[in-house]
Design a protein around this motif. Sequence first.
Motif, PDB file in Angstrom:
ATOM      1  N   ASP A  18      44.508  48.009  35.410  1.00 47.44           N
ATOM      2  CA  ASP A  18      44.039  46.651  35.174  1.00 47.44           C
ATOM      3  C   ASP A  18      42.768  46.678  34.327  1.00 47.44           C
ATOM      4  O   ASP A  18      42.610  45.875  33.405  1.00 47.44           O
ATOM      5  N   HIS A  19      41.857  47.600  34.621  1.00 48.62           N
ATOM      6  CA  HIS A  19      40.661  47.751  33.787  1.00 48.62           C
ATOM      7  C   HIS A  19      41.061  47.971  32.325  1.00 48.62           C
ATOM      8  O   HIS A  19      40.531  47.324  31.420  1.00 48.62           O
ATOM      9  N   ARG A  20      41.990  48.893  32.115  1.00 51.99           N
ATOM     10  CA  ARG A  20      42.395  49.239  30.738  1.00 51.99           C
ATOM     11  C   ARG A  20      43.083  48.058  30.046  1.00 51.99           C
ATOM     12  O   ARG A  20      42.879  47.809  28.861  1.00 51.99           O
ATOM     13  N   GLY A  21      43.904  47.335  30.785  1.00 53.66           N
ATOM     14  CA  GLY A  21      44.578  46.175  30.209  1.00 53.66           C
ATOM     15  C   GLY A  21      43.596  45.096  29.793  1.00 53.66           C
ATOM     16  O   GLY A  21      43.716  44.505  28.710  1.00 53.66           O
ATOM     17  N   ILE A  22      42.614  44.841  30.630  1.00 51.57           N
ATOM     18  CA  ILE A  22      41.596  43.834  30.318  1.00 51.57           C
ATOM     19  C   ILE A  22      40.769  44.287  29.119  1.00 51.57           C
ATOM     20  O   ILE A  22      40.452  43.495  28.229  1.00 51.57           O
ATOM     21  N   ASP A  23      40.420  45.575  29.073  1.00 54.88           N
ATOM     22  CA  ASP A  23      39.699  46.110  27.910  1.00 54.88           C
ATOM     23  C   ASP A  23      40.499  45.887  26.631  1.00 54.88           C
ATOM     24  O   ASP A  23      39.942  45.543  25.583  1.00 54.88           O
ATOM     25  N   ALA A  24      41.795  46.092  26.705  1.00 52.21           N
ATOM     26  CA  ALA A  24      42.659  45.924  25.529  1.00 52.21           C
ATOM     27  C   ALA A  24      42.690  44.463  25.073  1.00 52.21           C
ATOM     28  O   ALA A  24      42.707  44.179  23.871  1.00 52.21           O
ATOM     29  N   VAL A  25      42.687  43.533  26.023  1.00 56.63           N
ATOM     30  CA  VAL A  25      42.666  42.104  25.667  1.00 56.63           C
ATOM     31  C   VAL A  25      41.382  41.795  24.900  1.00 56.63           C
ATOM     32  O   VAL A  25      41.405  41.105  23.876  1.00 56.63           O
ATOM     33  N   LEU A  58      38.349  40.415  39.406  1.00 54.89           N
ATOM     34  CA  LEU A  58      37.212  40.359  40.326  1.00 54.89           C
ATOM     35  C   LEU A  58      37.633  39.774  41.666  1.00 54.89           C
ATOM     36  O   LEU A  58      37.197  40.253  42.723  1.00 54.89           O
ATOM     37  N   ALA A  59      38.496  38.774  41.649  1.00 53.67           N
ATOM     38  CA  ALA A  59      38.988  38.182  42.900  1.00 53.67           C
ATOM     39  C   ALA A  59      39.826  39.176  43.690  1.00 53.67           C
ATOM     40  O   ALA A  59      39.723  39.243  44.926  1.00 53.67           O
ATOM     41  N   MET A  60      40.661  39.959  43.012  1.00 50.32           N
ATOM     42  CA  MET A  60      41.466  40.974  43.713  1.00 50.32           C
ATOM     43  C   MET A  60      40.555  41.919  44.494  1.00 50.32           C
ATOM     44  O   MET A  60      40.862  42.285  45.632  1.00 50.32           O
ATOM     45  N   GLU A  61      39.458  42.291  43.862  1.00 52.48           N
ATOM     46  CA  GLU A  61      38.541  43.206  44.534  1.00 52.48           C
ATOM     47  C   GLU A  61      37.762  42.498  45.641  1.00 52.48           C
ATOM     48  O   GLU A  61      37.694  42.999  46.767  1.00 52.48           O
ATOM     49  N   GLU A  62      37.184  41.354  45.324  1.00 47.87           N
ATOM     50  CA  GLU A  62      36.307  40.681  46.279  1.00 47.87           C
ATOM     51  C   GLU A  62      37.046  40.040  47.453  1.00 47.87           C
ATOM     52  O   GLU A  62      36.495  39.947  48.546  1.00 47.87           O
ATOM     53  N   GLU A  63      38.255  39.585  47.218  1.00 46.87           N
ATOM     54  CA  GLU A  63      38.986  38.872  48.265  1.00 46.87           C
ATOM     55  C   GLU A  63      39.924  39.772  49.068  1.00 46.87           C
ATOM     56  O   GLU A  63      40.279  39.437  50.192  1.00 46.87           O
ATOM     57  N   PRO A 142      50.527  50.330  50.823  1.00 47.94           N
ATOM     58  CA  PRO A 142      51.592  49.329  50.967  1.00 47.94           C
ATOM     59  C   PRO A 142      51.085  48.000  51.551  1.00 47.94           C
ATOM     60  O   PRO A 142      51.486  46.929  51.102  1.00 47.94           O
ATOM     61  N   ASP A 143      50.192  48.062  52.536  1.00 40.99           N
ATOM     62  CA  ASP A 143      49.645  46.830  53.115  1.00 40.99           C
ATOM     63  C   ASP A 143      48.790  46.080  52.095  1.00 40.99           C
ATOM     64  O   ASP A 143      48.918  44.868  51.929  1.00 40.99           O
ATOM     65  N   LEU A 144      47.931  46.813  51.425  1.00 42.35           N
ATOM     66  CA  LEU A 144      47.050  46.207  50.436  1.00 42.35           C
ATOM     67  C   LEU A 144      47.859  45.636  49.271  1.00 42.35           C
ATOM     68  O   LEU A 144      47.580  44.530  48.798  1.00 42.35           O
ATOM     69  N   LYS A 145      48.856  46.377  48.860  1.00 48.39           N
ATOM     70  CA  LYS A 145      49.714  45.948  47.756  1.00 48.39           C
ATOM     71  C   LYS A 145      50.373  44.611  48.080  1.00 48.39           C
ATOM     72  O   LYS A 145      50.443  43.720  47.225  1.00 48.39           O
ATOM     73  N   GLY A 146      50.811  44.458  49.295  1.00 48.79           N
ATOM     74  CA  GLY A 146      51.421  43.199  49.715  1.00 48.79           C
ATOM     75  C   GLY A 146      50.442  42.036  49.605  1.00 48.79           C
ATOM     76  O   GLY A 146      50.818  40.926  49.203  1.00 48.79           O
ATOM     77  N   GLN A 147      49.192  42.287  49.936  1.00 47.56           N
ATOM     78  CA  GLN A 147      48.177  41.236  49.843  1.00 47.56           C
ATOM     79  C   GLN A 147      47.807  40.906  48.397  1.00 47.56           C
ATOM     80  O   GLN A 147      47.358  39.803  48.111  1.00 47.56           O
ATOM     81  N   LEU A 148      48.010  41.849  47.500  1.00 45.87           N
ATOM     82  CA  LEU A 148      47.625  41.648  46.096  1.00 45.87           C
ATOM     83  C   LEU A 148      48.719  41.008  45.247  1.00 45.87           C
ATOM     84  O   LEU A 148      48.448  40.595  44.121  1.00 45.87           O
ATOM     85  N   LYS A 149      49.929  40.930  45.780  1.00 44.01           N
ATOM     86  CA  LYS A 149      51.061  40.423  44.971  1.00 44.01           C
ATOM     87  C   LYS A 149      50.793  39.051  44.372  1.00 44.01           C
ATOM     88  O   LYS A 149      51.197  38.781  43.244  1.00 44.01           O
ATOM     89  N   SER A 150      50.144  38.186  45.096  1.00 52.82           N
ATOM     90  CA  SER A 150      49.911  36.830  44.581  1.00 52.82           C
ATOM     91  C   SER A 150      48.952  36.811  43.399  1.00 52.82           C
ATOM     92  O   SER A 150      48.913  35.839  42.647  1.00 52.82           O
ATOM     93  N   TYR A 151      48.207  37.878  43.178  1.00 50.25           N
ATOM     94  CA  TYR A 151      47.247  37.931  42.076  1.00 50.25           C
ATOM     95  C   TYR A 151      47.890  38.364  40.755  1.00 50.25           C
ATOM     96  O   TYR A 151      47.302  38.157  39.709  1.00 50.25           O
ATOM     97  N   VAL A 152      49.026  39.016  40.843  1.00 48.75           N
ATOM     98  CA  VAL A 152      49.635  39.547  39.618  1.00 48.75           C
ATOM     99  C   VAL A 152      50.943  38.842  39.263  1.00 48.75           C
ATOM    100  O   VAL A 152      51.532  39.150  38.237  1.00 48.75           O
ATOM    101  N   GLY A 153      51.393  37.931  40.086  1.00 47.11           N
ATOM    102  CA  GLY A 153      52.659  37.267  39.847  1.00 47.11           C
ATOM    103  C   GLY A 153      52.518  36.172  38.889  1.00 47.11           C
ATOM    104  O   GLY A 153      52.935  35.737  37.999  1.00 47.11           O
TER     105      GLY A 153
END
Length: 153
Positions: A18-25, A58-63, A142-153
């Motif tokens: 995600d860092h690299r993708g944002i840098d590319a943008v 930032l929200a993915m990390e903070e929330e 796996p647990d964390l990934k489930g919580q993050l799905k709404s941020y990348v969908g």
Amino acid sequence: MPWNPTLNDDLAGTFTDDHRGIDAVWAEIEAAVDEGSEGPDALRERVRSFVAHMNRHLAMEEEVLFPAFERATGMVNGPTQVMRMEHEQMRSVLVQIEDHAKRGDFGGALDHGDTLHMLIQQHNMKEEGMLYRMAAAHLSWPDLKGQLKSYVG
């Protein structure tokens, strides 16, 4: 080209990609401004998209990531506190970038982008070199990934 974030097979890989993708943008914005290849409306949309990607990250990390790490380790005044303070610095620069872009001052936006780039590089080194590894050692991906799905969908 728009950045489409994804969730990988591991914590560090997901956040680092995600860092690299944002840098590319941001690099694409710089190139478009330098080349003069896009009009102001298109550049404003690129900046808006960049700011949205940064805020999402930032929200993915903070929330999700930081609270989970703090619960698992009991470290609430440690690395996550430093990361949150740095996030606030980044947000303040993002506001300046967006303000310049709204006014059509893309040179000013790029100048603030240079400041943001320095902050991000130092910040990402800490996260990628230390925090993500520590988090991966204490958290279930796996647990964390489930919580993050709404941020990348």
